[in-house]
Design a protein around this motif. Sequence first.
Motif, PDB file in Angstrom:
ATOM      1  N   MET A   1       4.061 -18.414  -4.731  1.00  0.00           N
ATOM      2  CA  MET A   1       3.217 -17.289  -5.070  1.00  0.00           C
ATOM      3  C   MET A   1       4.094 -16.178  -5.647  1.00  0.00           C
ATOM      4  N   ALA A   2       3.470 -15.253  -6.364  1.00  0.00           N
ATOM      5  CA  ALA A   2       4.244 -14.281  -7.120  1.00  0.00           C
ATOM      6  C   ALA A   2       3.935 -12.840  -6.715  1.00  0.00           C
ATOM      7  N   THR A   3       5.000 -12.066  -6.583  1.00  0.00           N
ATOM      8  CA  THR A   3       4.849 -10.639  -6.352  1.00  0.00           C
ATOM      9  C   THR A   3       4.500  -9.957  -7.679  1.00  0.00           C
ATOM     10  N   VAL A   4       4.135  -8.695  -7.599  1.00  0.00           N
ATOM     11  CA  VAL A   4       3.827  -7.924  -8.794  1.00  0.00           C
ATOM     12  C   VAL A   4       5.049  -7.865  -9.707  1.00  0.00           C
ATOM     13  N   ASP A   5       6.230  -7.651  -9.138  1.00  0.00           N
ATOM     14  CA  ASP A   5       7.442  -7.567  -9.955  1.00  0.00           C
ATOM     15  C   ASP A   5       7.731  -8.870 -10.691  1.00  0.00           C
ATOM     16  N   VAL A   6       7.611  -9.994 -10.006  1.00  0.00           N
ATOM     17  CA  VAL A   6       7.860 -11.289 -10.635  1.00  0.00           C
ATOM     18  C   VAL A   6       6.848 -11.544 -11.749  1.00  0.00           C
ATOM     19  N   THR A   7       5.578 -11.275 -11.482  1.00  0.00           N
ATOM     20  CA  THR A   7       4.541 -11.484 -12.494  1.00  0.00           C
ATOM     21  C   THR A   7       4.729 -10.533 -13.663  1.00  0.00           C
ATOM     22  N   SER A   8       5.064  -9.273 -13.398  1.00  0.00           N
ATOM     23  CA  SER A   8       5.294  -8.298 -14.476  1.00  0.00           C
ATOM     24  C   SER A   8       6.418  -8.751 -15.394  1.00  0.00           C
ATOM     25  N   GLY A  27       3.768   1.463 -15.593  1.00  0.00           N
ATOM     26  CA  GLY A  27       4.483   0.197 -15.480  1.00  0.00           C
ATOM     27  C   GLY A  27       3.803  -0.972 -16.150  1.00  0.00           C
ATOM     28  N   GLY A  28       2.724  -0.705 -16.872  1.00  0.00           N
ATOM     29  CA  GLY A  28       2.026  -1.757 -17.596  1.00  0.00           C
ATOM     30  C   GLY A  28       2.500  -1.841 -19.032  1.00  0.00           C
ATOM     31  N   PHE A  29       1.696  -2.466 -19.864  1.00  0.00           N
ATOM     32  CA  PHE A  29       2.058  -2.718 -21.249  1.00  0.00           C
ATOM     33  C   PHE A  29       0.873  -2.386 -22.147  1.00  0.00           C
ATOM     34  N   THR A  41      -2.057  -4.711 -17.197  1.00  0.00           N
ATOM     35  CA  THR A  41      -1.511  -4.210 -15.937  1.00  0.00           C
ATOM     36  C   THR A  41      -1.477  -5.335 -14.918  1.00  0.00           C
ATOM     37  N   VAL A  42      -0.417  -5.343 -14.131  1.00  0.00           N
ATOM     38  CA  VAL A  42      -0.265  -6.332 -13.074  1.00  0.00           C
ATOM     39  C   VAL A  42      -0.454  -5.617 -11.745  1.00  0.00           C
TER      40      VAL A  42
END
Length: 152
Positions: A1-8, A27-29, A41-42
């Motif tokens: 599973m993925a944290t917000v940082d990993v997914t971002s 922190g989005g794009f 956004t993640v």
Amino acid sequence: MATVDVTSQRVQRILVGEFEVTLTKDGGFRVDLGSTAVFITVKEWTPDNDGNPRSIVRVSAPLGRKVAPTPELFRWAAIDGRARLFGGVTVFEEEGGMLFLVYDHTLLGDFIDPAEMITAVYTIGSTADEFDEIVHDRFGGKRYTDPDPDPA
């Protein structure tokens, strides 16, 4: 599973390989497409059954701001705005009772792949580029790219 940082980090690598990308303050794009922009956004989602972190990726594009609420607008948003396979219109109330409309779609961040991310950005962006003209022409308000008048 993925944290917000990993997914971002994964989302950023995918986006910069396909688009000209701007980082947002939160922190989005942002990817500019036509008369709108697509915001990516993640966010953290609920943990899985084992307590592992999960994330979602929200892909959204503004359709109109300062739009007056009318029954016709809400009908259009509920029917036409939800008729596409990917995404749908969401209506938010702004201060003063005016409305802000977006076209958005949410993806599971833990399993996102390049084709899915790129397709989502193009699909949401192209639909929003079409829909923002409909919102502006039929219901008024301002497009994302329309300037605000200078305060007097």
